[in-house]
Write a protein that holds these residues in place. Structure first.
Motif, PDB file in Angstrom:
ATOM      1  N   UNK A 112      43.730  37.360  18.543  1.00 39.02           N
ATOM      2  CA  UNK A 112      42.173  37.182  18.401  1.00 39.02           C
ATOM      3  C   UNK A 112      41.669  36.720  19.898  1.00 39.02           C
ATOM      4  N   UNK A 113      40.740  37.368  20.391  1.00 39.43           N
ATOM      5  CA  UNK A 113      39.709  36.979  21.524  1.00 39.43           C
ATOM      6  C   UNK A 113      38.621  36.361  20.830  1.00 39.43           C
ATOM      7  N   UNK A 114      38.440  35.111  21.542  1.00 36.58           N
ATOM      8  CA  UNK A 114      37.132  34.521  21.350  1.00 36.58           C
ATOM      9  C   UNK A 114      36.260  34.589  22.359  1.00 36.58           C
ATOM     10  N   UNK A 115      35.077  35.445  22.057  1.00 37.16           N
ATOM     11  CA  UNK A 115      34.309  35.595  23.057  1.00 37.16           C
ATOM     12  C   UNK A 115      32.910  34.907  22.890  1.00 37.16           C
ATOM     13  N   UNK A 116      32.144  34.346  23.854  1.00 36.87           N
ATOM     14  CA  UNK A 116      31.201  33.335  23.519  1.00 36.87           C
ATOM     15  C   UNK A 116      29.751  33.854  24.145  1.00 36.87           C
ATOM     16  N   UNK A 117      28.985  34.091  23.619  1.00 35.67           N
ATOM     17  CA  UNK A 117      27.713  34.696  23.916  1.00 35.67           C
ATOM     18  C   UNK A 117      26.605  33.375  24.210  1.00 35.67           C
ATOM     19  N   UNK A 118      26.345  33.144  25.482  1.00 32.22           N
ATOM     20  CA  UNK A 118      25.682  31.915  25.835  1.00 32.22           C
ATOM     21  C   UNK A 118      24.203  32.665  26.711  1.00 32.22           C
TER      22      UNK A 118
END
Length: 227
Positions: A112-118
């Motif tokens: 699982x990749x954790x992508x972070x929308x900032x």
């Protein structure tokens, strides 16, 4: 400069340009393994090195469990680097010398990749280096949730399953569940709110980020200060 030296330098420059071009194409196909290469156009940094922190928060676990809840409203305040560091390390950070993490993973494959929308763009959390590498140079937070109340959360985490890294999709789902609860608890310890949401614009976000067919955007989790 003689002709031989000129040709040597010209060849080296050509190789560098070709490598850079291949890097841009690789990003366009999906999430790459190498950090830092991304389309420009945003003032945000390419790589965010998260600060180290002492993992000795005096906030009791039982209090975090007591205060854990799904927040409904979020304040329009960005997260500090230290807050990002704590939240993401809790979600899936490395907690042992052998590289294993704060969450269990079937056969330790971590699919699982954790992508972070900032506000600065979309980043991928890289646990080994404890840093964020930008994968998309725009703020897409408003384009992820269906509900308007969640569009201004300081951070929206996207959980993306790499099917080629997992023999059982349910194992990856279990991993996401553990990440989400860890993030809930750390948010509570920091006096923030969090909420896992399945009602998101999955197809739109998949296209925006050019995810591969083997990459499945499963869930999102909005996190940040609450009103």
């Amino acid at each position: 400069m003689d002709r031989r030296e000129f040709l040597r330098k010209a060849t080296a420059l050509s190789v560098g340009v070709m490598a850079a071009t291949r890097g841009v194409k690789a990003w366009a196909k999906g999430l790459p393994s190498d950090p830092g290469g991304t389309a420009g156009g945003s003032s945000g940094p390419e790589v965010i090195a998260l600060p180290p922190f002492e993992k000795n928060n005096a906030f009791p676990l039982d209090r975090a469990l007591l205060e854990r809840q799904s927040a409904r409203t979020f304040a329009d305040r960005p997260l500090s680097r230290d807050e990002l560091s704590r939240l993401l390390w809790a979600a899936t950070g490395v907690n042992r010398e052998d590289g294993r993490r704060t969450i269990p993973s079937g056969q330790a494959k971590y699919p699982v990749d954790v992508l972070v929308a900032l506000p600065e763009g979309v980043y991928r959390y890289e646990p080994k280096e404890h840093r964020l590498a930008r994968v998309f140079a725009e703020d897409i937070r408003g384009r992820i949730p269906i509900q308007d109340a969640f569009k201004k959360a300081a951070m929206i985490v996207l959980y993306v399953i790499n099917k080629d890294k997992s023999s059982r999709i349910e194992w990856a789902d279990l991993e996401i569940g553990c990440m989400g609860q860890n993030l809930y608890l750390e948010a509570a310890a920091l006096g923030m709110g969090s909420r896992i949401i399945a009602n998101i614009k999955t197809e739109d976000v998949t296209k925006i980020l050019s995810l591969k067919e083997t990459q499945v955007l499963r869930l999102a989790q909005v996190t940040g200060p609450v009103k």
